[in-house]
Design an enzyme around this catalytic site. Structure first.
Site, PDB file in Angstrom:
ATOM      1  N   ARG A   1       0.850  -1.205   0.000  1.00 40.99           N
ATOM      2  CA  ARG A   1       0.000   0.000   0.000  1.00 40.99           C
ATOM      3  C   ARG A   1       0.881   1.249   0.000  1.00 40.99           C
ATOM      4  O   ARG A   1       0.577   2.246  -0.640  1.00 40.99           O
ATOM      5  CB  ARG A   1      -0.969  -0.010   1.191  1.00 40.99           C
ATOM      6  CG  ARG A   1      -1.884   1.189   1.196  1.00 40.99           C
ATOM      7  CD  ARG A   1      -3.154   1.083   2.028  1.00 40.99           C
ATOM      8  NE  ARG A   1      -3.134   0.134   3.105  1.00 40.99           N
ATOM      9  CZ  ARG A   1      -2.496   0.277   4.271  1.00 40.99           C
ATOM     10  NH1 ARG A   1      -1.797   1.367   4.513  1.00 40.99           N
ATOM     11  NH2 ARG A   1      -2.562  -0.656   5.196  1.00 40.99           N
TER      12      ARG A   1
ATOM     13  N   TYR B   1     -16.529  16.567 -15.185  1.00 39.42           N
ATOM     14  CA  TYR B   1     -16.986  15.183 -15.246  1.00 39.42           C
ATOM     15  C   TYR B   1     -18.031  14.925 -14.135  1.00 39.42           C
ATOM     16  O   TYR B   1     -17.866  15.390 -13.001  1.00 39.42           O
ATOM     17  CB  TYR B   1     -15.758  14.257 -15.099  1.00 39.42           C
ATOM     18  CG  TYR B   1     -16.135  12.840 -14.819  1.00 39.42           C
ATOM     19  CD1 TYR B   1     -16.861  12.103 -15.753  1.00 39.42           C
ATOM     20  CD2 TYR B   1     -15.796  12.228 -13.619  1.00 39.42           C
ATOM     21  CE1 TYR B   1     -17.227  10.797 -15.487  1.00 39.42           C
ATOM     22  CE2 TYR B   1     -16.155  10.922 -13.350  1.00 39.42           C
ATOM     23  CZ  TYR B   1     -16.876  10.216 -14.294  1.00 39.42           C
ATOM     24  OH  TYR B   1     -17.255   8.928 -14.031  1.00 39.42           O
TER      25      TYR B   1
ATOM     26  N   ASP C   1      -7.534  18.808 -14.120  1.00 38.22           N
ATOM     27  CA  ASP C   1      -7.837  17.455 -14.586  1.00 38.22           C
ATOM     28  C   ASP C   1      -7.498  17.440 -16.078  1.00 38.22           C
ATOM     29  O   ASP C   1      -8.197  18.032 -16.896  1.00 38.22           O
ATOM     30  CB  ASP C   1      -9.319  17.136 -14.339  1.00 38.22           C
ATOM     31  CG  ASP C   1      -9.692  15.728 -14.799  1.00 38.22           C
ATOM     32  OD1 ASP C   1      -9.009  15.184 -15.681  1.00 38.22           O
ATOM     33  OD2 ASP C   1     -10.684  15.187 -14.282  1.00 38.22           O
TER      34      ASP C   1
ATOM     35  N   LYS D   1      -8.488   6.374 -19.233  1.00 33.56           N
ATOM     36  CA  LYS D   1      -8.798   6.844 -20.585  1.00 33.56           C
ATOM     37  C   LYS D   1      -7.574   6.706 -21.502  1.00 33.56           C
ATOM     38  O   LYS D   1      -7.146   5.614 -21.742  1.00 33.56           O
ATOM     39  CB  LYS D   1      -9.308   8.285 -20.535  1.00 33.56           C
ATOM     40  CG  LYS D   1     -10.300   8.554 -19.397  1.00 33.56           C
ATOM     41  CD  LYS D   1     -11.591   7.797 -19.564  1.00 33.56           C
ATOM     42  CE  LYS D   1     -12.582   8.204 -18.496  1.00 33.56           C
ATOM     43  NZ  LYS D   1     -13.488   7.177 -18.068  1.00 33.56           N
TER      44      LYS D   1
HETATM   45  C1  LIG Z   1     -12.343  14.078 -17.137  1.00 32.47           C
HETATM   46  C2  LIG Z   1     -12.518  12.915 -16.212  1.00 32.47           C
HETATM   47  N1  LIG Z   1     -12.002  12.982 -14.980  1.00 32.47           N
HETATM   48  C3  LIG Z   1     -12.140  11.970 -14.102  1.00 32.47           C
HETATM   49  C4  LIG Z   1     -12.840  10.824 -14.430  1.00 32.47           C
HETATM   50  C5  LIG Z   1     -12.967   9.713 -13.423  1.00 32.47           C
HETATM   51  O1  LIG Z   1     -12.140   8.655 -13.776  1.00 32.47           O
HETATM   52  P1  LIG Z   1     -12.401   7.114 -13.409  1.00 32.47           P
HETATM   53  O2  LIG Z   1     -13.610   6.680 -14.157  1.00 32.47           O
HETATM   54  O3  LIG Z   1     -11.142   6.454 -13.851  1.00 32.47           O
HETATM   55  O4  LIG Z   1     -12.614   7.039 -11.932  1.00 32.47           O
HETATM   56  C6  LIG Z   1     -13.389  10.705 -15.700  1.00 32.47           C
HETATM   57  C7  LIG Z   1     -14.142   9.493 -16.067  1.00 32.47           C
HETATM   58  O5  LIG Z   1     -14.855   9.436 -17.048  1.00 32.47           O
HETATM   59  C8  LIG Z   1     -13.242  11.787 -16.615  1.00 32.47           C
HETATM   60  O6  LIG Z   1     -13.762  11.733 -17.856  1.00 32.47           O
END
Ligand SMILES: Cc1ncc(COP(=O)(O)O)c(C=O)c1O
Length: 380
Positions: A46, A98, A169, A194
């Site tokens: 961890r 998101y 992000d 992604k």
């Molecule tokens: C821009 C963005 N940030 C964060 C996330 C969250 O990621 P995760 O689905 O890997 O938890 C997503 C998921 O679609 C996203 O599109």
């Protein structure tokens, strides 16, 4: 080394004496200590695991960051960063982030005594009216699903003056196309599920940072909260990263071609894509990023039935997510952004007609051919 060379040769080398080309997968929860007084680098997975540390250092090198942390999902990465906030702090966040990030902000912040303000346009936001309690600005650029671009330099300059942390992000562009730390941001987060992983086979998150103090706190939170990336997924994430540059180039090329094709189609009312010269964000995007995302959003005219269109697509699968090699389509109002109340969805520009396309790396003729035949069948 240039980016794509680093993506292939960066990270850690096999230190087991076997000289394998790929860093080994250390499926071990714990590590034997030489004796009672001696603690080595690896104690318990961890805290540190060799395979995870290898992908963390690879991601940091690509970002030009001092430190990287790998988490189980993108949301675990975002949650980790929100873990820096304390009761009484306030966060500014752009209004179409998101849906999962919004779910966190709108449900969990109140329980923790954290305030937030959604900002519809950071590019015109008046920073002189920021109150003292603002501790963090969290932004997604391009935003999801409307691909709005925020001027990162403008935000980070204003934030620095007031000792506010800027978090970006960067999921949509990755470090291949955009480097927020170089533009002044303090922290970069990713859903590495992604483009980084790139094959829709794992979930993963990354946090990148330069500042030592911030890193120490985030590393403490990673070990304490425990949402780490597993060794197997760390290996798969590394494998995905090896081809990131190639894939991003092709995603961009295909997405631009699809955007142009749709913009010129009689069935299409709106196309949201910053790579189109007609986009209001075209110049701003070029001033801070080296390329464009593989995602675009559209609305069909009333002469065409969106449901029929989606139903008749054969290559674009109806699914949430993006950044994998395959093309997908989704309906943000009921899928990725269902956590926004309908009224709020309308305010931020998400309606029943909006469709988001994540363009994959297939042959472009097959993609436009698929769209063409589905649009034909969608005629009312
Ligand atoms: C821009 C963005 N940030 C964060 C996330 C969250 O990621 P995760 O689905 O890997 O938890 C997503 C998921 O679609 C996203 O599109």
């Amino acid at each position: 080394m240039k980016y794509q060379t680093l993506a292939i040769h960066g990270g850690k080398k096999d230190d087991s004496g076997k000289h394998s080309v790929n860093y080994p997968i250390y499926l071990s929860s714990t590590f034997v200590q030489p004796d009672l007084e001696q603690f080595e680098e690896f104690v318990y997975s961890r805290g540190n695991n060799p395979t995870r540390n290898a992908v963390e250092s690879l991601a940091a090198q690509l970002e030009g960051a001092e430190h990287g942390l790998a988490l189980a999902t993108g949301m675990a990465a975002t949650s980790l960063v929100f873990g820096l906030l304390k009761q009484g702090d306030k966060v500014l966040i752009n209004s179409n982030v998101y849906g999962g990030t919004w779910r966190f902000v709108s449900n969990i912040f109140a329980d923790r005594g954290i305030a937030y303000e959604t900002v519809s346009d950071f590019n015109t936001y008046d920073f002189s009216r920021i109150d003292e309690s603002v501790r963090m600005i969290f932004l997604e650029t391009p935003s999801n699903p409307l691909l709005k671009i925020t001027d990162i330099r403008r935000i980070t300059e204003a934030a620095k003056e007031k000792n506010i942390l800027t978090v970006v992000d960067n999921t949509f562009l990755t470090s291949y196309f955009q480097k927020p730390l170089e533009l002044g941001a303090d922290i970069v987060v990713y859903s590495a599920t992604k483009y980084y992983a790139g094959h829709s086979d794992i979930l993963a998150g990354l946090v990148l940072v330069n500042d030592e103090q911030l890193y120490t706190r985030l590393k403490f939170l990673q070990n304490t909260l425990g949402g780490i990336l597993s060794p197997l997924d760390s290996f798969l994430l590394t494998r995905g990263i090896r081809t990131l540059g190639l894939r991003m180039e092709r995603h961009q090329q295909n997405a631009l071609a699809v955007a142009k094709y749709l913009a010129g189609h009689e069935a299409v009312e709106d196309v949201y894509y910053p790579g189109l010269e007609s986009s209001e964000n075209y110049a701003l995007q070029r001033s801070q990023a080296k390329g464009d995302v593989g995602v675009l959003s559209i609305r069909l005219k009333d002469s065409h039935d969106s449901k029929k269109f989606v139903k008749n697509l054969k290559i674009f699968g109806l699914a949430v997510s993006l950044g994998g090699v395959e093309s997908l389509i989704c309906h943000p109002a009921t899928m990725t952004h269902e956590s926004y109340a309908p009224e709020l969805q309308r305010q931020i520009g998400i309606d029943e007609k909006l469709l988001r396309l994540a363009v994959g790396i297939e042959d472009i003729d097959d993609l436009t051919g698929d769209l063409e035949q589905a649009l034909e069948k969608a005629k009312r």
